[in-house]
Design a protein around this motif. Sequence first.
Motif, mmCIF file in Angstrom:
data_model
loop_
_atom_site.group_PDB
_atom_site.id
_atom_site.type_symbol
_atom_site.label_atom_id
_atom_site.label_comp_id
_atom_site.label_asym_id
_atom_site.label_seq_id
_atom_site.Cartn_x
_atom_site.Cartn_y
_atom_site.Cartn_z
ATOM 1 N N ILE A 1 63.572 71.315 34.843
ATOM 2 C CA ILE A 1 63.358 71.550 33.409
ATOM 3 C C ILE A 1 63.482 73.045 33.130
ATOM 4 C CG2 ILE A 1 61.860 69.554 33.006
ATOM 5 C CD1 ILE A 1 59.470 71.591 32.986
ATOM 6 N N GLY A 2 63.984 73.367 31.961
ATOM 7 C CA GLY A 2 64.104 74.768 31.577
ATOM 8 C C GLY A 2 64.001 74.892 30.076
ATOM 9 N N MET A 3 63.525 76.026 29.623
ATOM 10 C CA MET A 3 63.378 76.184 28.168
ATOM 11 C C MET A 3 63.093 77.635 27.801
ATOM 12 S SD MET A 3 59.499 74.685 27.728
ATOM 13 C CE MET A 3 59.631 73.702 29.235
ATOM 14 N N VAL A 4 63.420 77.953 26.568
ATOM 15 C CA VAL A 4 62.904 79.143 25.913
ATOM 16 C C VAL A 4 61.819 78.624 24.976
ATOM 17 C CG1 VAL A 4 63.442 81.090 24.412
ATOM 18 C CG2 VAL A 4 65.156 80.257 26.042
ATOM 19 N N PHE A 5 60.581 78.833 25.338
ATOM 20 C CA PHE A 5 59.513 78.193 24.551
ATOM 21 C C PHE A 5 59.257 78.912 23.235
ATOM 22 C CE2 PHE A 5 57.695 80.657 28.066
ATOM 23 C CZ PHE A 5 56.952 81.619 27.379
ATOM 24 N N ALA B 1 69.315 78.365 23.635
ATOM 25 C CA ALA B 1 69.653 77.036 24.120
ATOM 26 C C ALA B 1 68.462 76.105 23.945
ATOM 27 C CB ALA B 1 70.046 77.116 25.587
ATOM 28 N N PRO B 2 68.707 74.840 23.645
ATOM 29 C CA PRO B 2 67.620 73.872 23.547
ATOM 30 C C PRO B 2 66.997 73.633 24.923
ATOM 31 C CG PRO B 2 69.752 72.778 23.461
ATOM 32 C CD PRO B 2 70.028 74.250 23.433
ATOM 33 N N GLN C 1 66.062 72.084 28.385
ATOM 34 C CA GLN C 1 66.968 71.397 29.282
ATOM 35 C C GLN C 1 66.224 70.530 30.277
ATOM 36 O OE1 GLN C 1 70.109 74.397 30.570
ATOM 37 N NE2 GLN C 1 68.765 75.486 29.195
ATOM 38 N N GLU D 1 61.426 84.961 26.968
ATOM 39 C CA GLU D 1 62.029 84.642 28.257
ATOM 40 C C GLU D 1 62.471 83.189 28.310
ATOM 41 O OE1 GLU D 1 58.683 85.164 27.756
ATOM 42 O OE2 GLU D 1 57.531 84.459 29.493
ATOM 43 N N TYR D 2 63.379 82.924 29.222
ATOM 44 C CA TYR D 2 63.723 81.556 29.627
ATOM 45 C C TYR D 2 62.942 81.258 30.886
ATOM 46 C CZ TYR D 2 66.471 77.732 31.637
ATOM 47 O OH TYR D 2 66.865 76.546 32.186
ATOM 48 N N ILE D 3 62.343 80.088 30.968
ATOM 49 C CA ILE D 3 61.721 79.658 32.229
ATOM 50 C C ILE D 3 62.355 78.346 32.660
ATOM 51 C CG2 ILE D 3 59.501 80.806 31.841
ATOM 52 C CD1 ILE D 3 58.393 77.953 31.125
ATOM 53 N N GLY D 4 62.458 78.164 33.953
ATOM 54 C CA GLY D 4 63.011 76.922 34.487
ATOM 55 C C GLY D 4 62.399 76.624 35.836
#
Lengths: 326, 326, 326, 326
Positions: A111-115, A71-72, A74, B109-112
């Motif tokens: 904010i959220g992201m998969v970096f 996912a892009p 957020q 990982e996803y971080i938010g």
Amino acid sequence: MTGRSPTEAEVLGYVESLSNWGRWGPEDQLGTLNLITPAVRRKAASLVRHGATVSLARELAPVAEPGDAFAPPQRYMLFTGEGLADEHRVRQHPAGRESDSARVHGASEYIGMVFHGFNVTHVDALSHVFWDRRMYNGKPPELVNSLFGASSHAVTAAGDGIVTRGVLLDVAAARGVEWLEPGTGVTPVDLELAESRQGVQVREGDAVLLRTGHGLSRARLGPQDPNVHGQPGWHPAALPWLHERGAALIGCDAGVDVLPCDYPALSMPVHVIGIVTMGLWLVDNLDLEAAASTAERMRRWEFLFTLAPLRLTGGTGSPANPLAVF
Amino acid sequence: MTGRSPTEAEVLGYVESLSNWGRWGPEDQLGTLNLITPAVRRKAASLVRHGATVSLARELAPVAEPGDAFAPPQRYMLFTGEGLADEHRVRQHPAGRESDSARVHGASEYIGMVFHGFNVTHVDALSHVFWDRRMYNGKPPELVNSLFGASSHAVTAAGDGIVTRGVLLDVAAARGVEWLEPGTGVTPVDLELAESRQGVQVREGDAVLLRTGHGLSRARLGPQDPNVHGQPGWHPAALPWLHERGAALIGCDAGVDVLPCDYPALSMPVHVIGIVTMGLWLVDNLDLEAAASTAERMRRWEFLFTLAPLRLTGGTGSPANPLAVF
Amino acid sequence: MTGRSPTEAEVLGYVESLSNWGRWGPEDQLGTLNLITPAVRRKAASLVRHGATVSLARELAPVAEPGDAFAPPQRYMLFTGEGLADEHRVRQHPAGRESDSARVHGASEYIGMVFHGFNVTHVDALSHVFWDRRMYNGKPPELVNSLFGASSHAVTAAGDGIVTRGVLLDVAAARGVEWLEPGTGVTPVDLELAESRQGVQVREGDAVLLRTGHGLSRARLGPQDPNVHGQPGWHPAALPWLHERGAALIGCDAGVDVLPCDYPALSMPVHVIGIVTMGLWLVDNLDLEAAASTAERMRRWEFLFTLAPLRLTGGTGSPANPLAVF
Amino acid sequence: MTGRSPTEAEVLGYVESLSNWGRWGPEDQLGTLNLITPAVRRKAASLVRHGATVSLARELAPVAEPGDAFAPPQRYMLFTGEGLADEHRVRQHPAGRESDSARVHGASEYIGMVFHGFNVTHVDALSHVFWDRRMYNGKPPELVNSLFGASSHAVTAAGDGIVTRGVLLDVAAARGVEWLEPGTGVTPVDLELAESRQGVQVREGDAVLLRTGHGLSRARLGPQDPNVHGQPGWHPAALPWLHERGAALIGCDAGVDVLPCDYPALSMPVHVIGIVTMGLWLVDNLDLEAAASTAERMRRWEFLFTLAPLRLTGGTGSPANPLAVF
């Protein structure tokens, strides 16, 4: 490398020949960051001659881009400045509670992201890649698990920040092109050409930032999926050179590894050998356009480099905004 | 302040007397960061005498804490180092696609998070607070909306980073206590006491970091909800002093504003007057324990300060890992 | 069970004696839902005599509760009805794009949750639990992995919905108490007492819903962490009874398994033996208060039961709103 | 409609002529769901003659699709069945805590989504759309705000579920085409053609489900962005017909409104007039292929329809898995 690329067997040989396992003790989680000594930092700080700061990161917008594996990023606003005059408006305190004053409101967001991936500027911790079921320094990969994240080799190992000399090697400029085409791997010949043009030498403890011009091609042509269209990047043939010079960190304005890659057993060899064998810290997806302009104008490609990863407990890396201070 | 606290009317008067609206032009989004000139940065870099770096941020763990106004930070592993020997294991490439090599795996990982609040170390952009339906420099708050986030005054205004002199004012030490109790507001008397003990003077362009000892009390007593138990912090009476001295940024090891607050019309007056009136950049929820120890050991409370907000498009702030380089 | 609880060895014996592995073929992913035949559904539909519908789910609010193992459910508004008169308001179309009409606006949100746990009403798919490194029907657990979720035994196996006779067994009422205390495990004695009081018999294909009165105690005392305070629930001694009767699904107004549990090797034995051995579908965290009132008023504890899991690709379960139609 | 489409002025006239404001009292939040009486439900249940259940929802996969206005649905595994034999494996209990038994493990995930849009099957609550700064029944739109979501007209108004007669009108079949092309709006002429072919009449309280064949075209051609390529759907000219017949809910295998739309002032007129004026509940993005096949085979297009929205506090809708029970 004037001539032929190393064979896959030769690149596989780097797993032995470039190994830093045990070099800084059996429990080391810093890898090549050990090369950044206080003396290196002092010297780096002395490079601040003008006082200009330049970000080396791309903007981080909540939009989908080609090449997103997930996912892009957020961004969801929790409360905003809209409708402050509405009769039913909730007075929203900056700290997230209801405000006791009708005159005070705030705005906030999630904010959220998969970096990791090809779009967000980020640093890879040494827990990001496994080779033959081992992490850097021989640790078992199960230490990186769903419940705790990276219980060893997390990005917090670099929690006090990476502050050292930054050297921007503008290989696109050295080759006299606007940008290197996807699939172009940068080798020691290129690096030394750039060193020579720029009058600078990579030395122990440096953050070595490779400009391929990818930022310009992204701006001109739009972002493209590197898994489909390829990307320029560090050729694995540069690894022995980086090892010999003592680079502490490398970055690139594309995703570090040249794609497509000619070494299928290694998949992304600079990630694999860099991170697992050498304990080398990588920064993917930089934006080096502004720094390259500044460097060109000042005729100086060395500067104080700072990168402060978020102190993400168990993180396998971190989004980042590395800075160049000229 | 030797005696009485300012009345609410006096604090409300700061909205006029401390205003920086228009000072740097009608379109300015930088506020007090304008005070950090190249000369200020050059001087700051010259403070790197030892070469030690110290993080000023708390760890950012995916756990709930008292005082969370929203969901705690989140971390969800996308793939890990578990089960690499499993028969059905998917070979996961570091870049997020399936690996073409059985020997290469990765972790991601996803971080938010909601970084605003009382737990995550973060910087507030000038779009974070509204007073009387205006942002800093008189801009309308609807510019901060759900779809675009902060379309003005976003954190990207500071995207090239904040690099300046940092001054740690250890008011807990100056007062001879382990920590200031919740509800204790720090005033110019305290600040000058700390300056005097430390032999340092806040001057134009500084990042002024207030140590209340809150980090120690958090470690000793566990985190507590500041809305219930209060917190120490900057007293609004310090605002004229900061204005006069020309602070570019202030931070605190608690959430900047002393709580509970005696000025209900203003709710969190240092946030309101600091951000909206002065255009002052705030850093909430620092961890100053390590920096204070280092400073005490080196007998030096000034250092090179760097803060590089993530370049979040439309962000009303950013999680951060500010650094002190001694 | 009039007397002693089964020993741990006896409960471990259920792994053999209650096994449905292979009963519906080696590739079966439906388990006890196979017992719901078209004839069972036709009969269930004939129970709709009044035409009243009652939800069996708790409200799903974005708030933290004791017993949350993970982040609480999340809701972030993407755009709202606030500030529609603002000058800078973006016209937000219901479908998420900018509206071409100044008169049309919409509201939308992001929702997120970890539905497994003690708070959200949800159904467990047969991929939710592993025993001795096997799923129901002997499948290997690595089929449930980070990249694909449950690539076998996903909740989509029940994607066409669970429609059958529902039987509410009000054991709290049968025992003449407001609610069963935490730690109280319901056994066949209780179940048959409730059957007898209510004049109903559990039979093949039923959804058997256990009312312990937990909803009432939650309302009265507030939610409590079941890992700390325990919860009432199905005792594993009820499993042979459910097997013999041919229950297709069981639910509970607490988290199905009584806690604390006397069988440490099994940890949560009704989950383990129910899901893995029997292929029994479980519904955790129901709210049965309204249905119990309706049933009491109509003197009828059987009804048409419907549960339509979201068709989550790879899901190990789904949040749900099961209905009773009287 | 045999001939001309209504003019925009005529469609705007529906705001008056089709209004249900006040019809069920000034505080009503149910709108057309009021038409589903217990008698309607009893009759609907009597339609269960075979006992087959068919899902009317699309699968909900965590992948990006054309037409996503926001991030695609997300699924992040919290723990899995991978690596259960690993030495460092954490024993993960199904309930989210560490297991006290080495033989018990579980799998769990986080799910998140923006259900509104063109891809997820979902129901719209009456808080989803505003017209001229009013919600259904004249309520102010600020009641839908960032902090509380929909504090009126939330999806919880339908928390006890929607259980009624479903009628599938297969307009693609009635017209003798595989699917209606994007831009094709379905009018009463089509609806009555389908009624006539199928031998069924829409009556008060029905859930009216329009099959355009969009599911087939999606399967055949892949999903396409309706904002770019259009979609078939309900033409606003059908609204008076639906009003007269007393439809309680309408659905469509595309996104309800035909696109592009000829009525710019209304933007998505079926959403606007349906939801705001009529209080009509809409279900977007159904998958009607399986139900249409079943109906065709049984020669019966009426069935028991159930839709149980998640009881999302403050929700402006809900993802859903509506069922047809034949």
